[in-house]
Design an enzyme around this catalytic site. Structure first.
Site, PDB file in Angstrom:
ATOM      1  N   HIS A  60       0.772  -1.035  -0.094  1.00 48.56           N
ATOM      2  CA  HIS A  60       0.007   0.038  -0.005  1.00 48.56           C
ATOM      3  C   HIS A  60       0.924   0.999  -0.307  1.00 48.56           C
ATOM      4  CE1 HIS A  60       0.466  -0.368   4.962  1.00 48.56           C
ATOM      5  NE2 HIS A  60       0.429   0.585   4.310  1.00 48.56           N
ATOM      6  N   HIS A  62       1.068   3.980   1.728  1.00 49.97           N
ATOM      7  CA  HIS A  62       2.033   4.417   2.858  1.00 49.97           C
ATOM      8  C   HIS A  62       2.985   5.119   3.118  1.00 49.97           C
ATOM      9  CE1 HIS A  62      -1.986   3.869   6.050  1.00 49.97           C
ATOM     10  NE2 HIS A  62      -2.232   4.790   5.632  1.00 49.97           N
ATOM     11  N   ASP A  64       5.916   4.653   4.740  1.00 45.01           N
ATOM     12  CA  ASP A  64       6.527   4.246   5.671  1.00 45.01           C
ATOM     13  C   ASP A  64       6.940   2.782   4.743  1.00 45.01           C
ATOM     14  OD1 ASP A  64       3.803   3.330   6.109  1.00 45.01           O
ATOM     15  OD2 ASP A  64       4.697   1.936   8.056  1.00 45.01           O
ATOM     16  N   HIS A  65       5.495   2.565   3.792  1.00 46.30           N
ATOM     17  CA  HIS A  65       6.465   1.854   2.606  1.00 46.30           C
ATOM     18  C   HIS A  65       6.560   1.190   1.252  1.00 46.30           C
ATOM     19  CE1 HIS A  65       3.989  -1.327   5.787  1.00 46.30           C
ATOM     20  NE2 HIS A  65       3.083  -0.721   6.114  1.00 46.30           N
ATOM     21  N   HIS A 137      -7.306  -2.679   6.013  1.00 45.99           N
ATOM     22  CA  HIS A 137      -6.544  -1.306   6.280  1.00 45.99           C
ATOM     23  C   HIS A 137      -7.358  -0.174   6.097  1.00 45.99           C
ATOM     24  CE1 HIS A 137      -3.097   0.538   7.993  1.00 45.99           C
ATOM     25  NE2 HIS A 137      -1.998   0.792   7.115  1.00 45.99           N
ATOM     26  N   ASP A 206      -0.474  -4.512   5.350  1.00 45.03           N
ATOM     27  CA  ASP A 206      -0.444  -3.578   7.102  1.00 45.03           C
ATOM     28  C   ASP A 206      -2.160  -4.112   6.793  1.00 45.03           C
ATOM     29  OD1 ASP A 206       1.405  -2.615   7.468  1.00 45.03           O
ATOM     30  OD2 ASP A 206       0.801  -0.501   6.880  1.00 45.03           O
ATOM     31  N   HIS A 264       7.118  -5.188  11.456  1.00 36.08           N
ATOM     32  CA  HIS A 264       5.673  -3.692  11.814  1.00 36.08           C
ATOM     33  C   HIS A 264       5.783  -3.123  12.949  1.00 36.08           C
ATOM     34  CE1 HIS A 264       2.713  -1.045  10.766  1.00 36.08           C
ATOM     35  NE2 HIS A 264       3.457  -0.937   9.289  1.00 36.08           N
TER      36      HIS A 264
END
Length: 299
Positions: A60, A62, A64-65, A137, A206, A264
């Site tokens: 996805h 976000h 941080d990914h 998510h 996530d 995570h």
């Protein structure tokens, strides 16, 4: 198969945990799952060659990914990469592509194929099958599984009994081809054992615990599942569409997975809370460990 955990934190990284990314070395390929900020630097501490990464799977969008992706692509180009790279992700991947290509004076001088996917079989070869599944998510998010296709055992003595001469005919039968021996047709099923299940690795991305995740992870050799919170912060996990350690353990148990690795991990937790997280998960699913940056697992 060799799995290398390049980053194991959640939204905020720390000195001990980088943003999420996992490398998989298998079937002569190197595949990357997520690409958080700092991924290419983490790779420097491993035996993974960025130039050999053939596929990247994004769960996805976000930050941080994905925020390590622009830098990784730039570095590949600067090092003279020529081979094609394929990047998979949920709807919105083309917007990410446009953003990366318009970022500063971006120059990516090798072919990159960007493929938006949904719930589907992404790729199937004679050796493996890769599947994506939508999970729950707070933004569109995918989980992935990669499963080895293992051939049934070849029954050598049975083949000899049927008059099959030792040699190329053995290989043809083992590969599923019929052969003719003295005017008789010998079929593969006559000389092959029962179907054998190969190694299966599932990565959650996530997600809240859900039936979709259980189904995707069914009979996994290794389930890599997010575990952002300890159980006492269940309300926080629900509010932010994440899993607790017990949620992840429940998914492992219900999916009949063989081993669970929690990742995570929120960087709000010191060692004491990480130990609590592991204890909570093991009360439900004993064969659990917590990922650390640069940890390697060989299957």
């Amino acid at each position: 198969m060799e799995i290398i955990f390049l980053g194991t934190s959640s939204a905020v990284h720390s000195k001990e945990r980088n943003h999420p990314s996992i490398a998989l070395k298998a079937f002569g390929d190197v595949m990357l799952f997520d690409c958080g900020e700092g991924t290419q630097r983490q790779i420097l501490y491993t035996k993974v060659s960025p130039m050999k990464i053939s596929k990247i799977f994004i769960t996805h969008y976000h930050g941080d990914h994905i925020l390590g992706l622009p830098g990784l692509l730039q570095s590949m180009s600067l090092h003279g990469r020529e081979s094609e790279l394929t990047i998979y992700g949920p709807k919105g991947l083309n917007d990410i592509k446009d953003a990366i290509y318009s970022l500063g004076y971006c120059a990516i001088d090798f072919p990159v194929e960007w493929i938006e996917i949904d719930t589907e079989t992404i790729e199937e070869t004679e050796e493996y099958i890769i599947t994506a599944q939508r999970v729950r998510h707070n933004v569109p998010c995918l989980a992935y599984s990669i499963e080895e296709k293992k051939k049934p055992r070849f029954l050598r003595e049975k083949a000899i009994e049927l008059g099959v001469p030792v040699g190329p005919a053995f290989g043809k039968l083992h590969n599923g081809e019929e052969v003719e021996i003295d005017g008789r047709i010998i079929k593969p099923e006559q000389v092959l054992g029962k179907p054998r299940k190969g190694i299966k690795i599932t990565y959650s991305g996530d997600t809240r615990p859900c039936e979709e995740m259980i189904e995707l992870a069914k009979d996994s050799t290794l389930l890599i599942h997010e575990s952002t919170f300890v159980e006492e912060e269940r309300t926080n996990a629900e509010d932010h569409a994440h899993s607790t350690s017990t949620d992840a353990a429940y998914i492992a148990k219900e999916s009949n997975s063989k081993e669970l690795v929690l990742t995570h991990i929120s960087t709000r937790y010191g060692k004491e809370y990480v130990d609590i997280m592991l204890k909570e998960a093991r009360e439900i699913f004993d064969n659990t460990k917590i990922a650390k940056d640069l940890m390697e697992i060989v299957l």
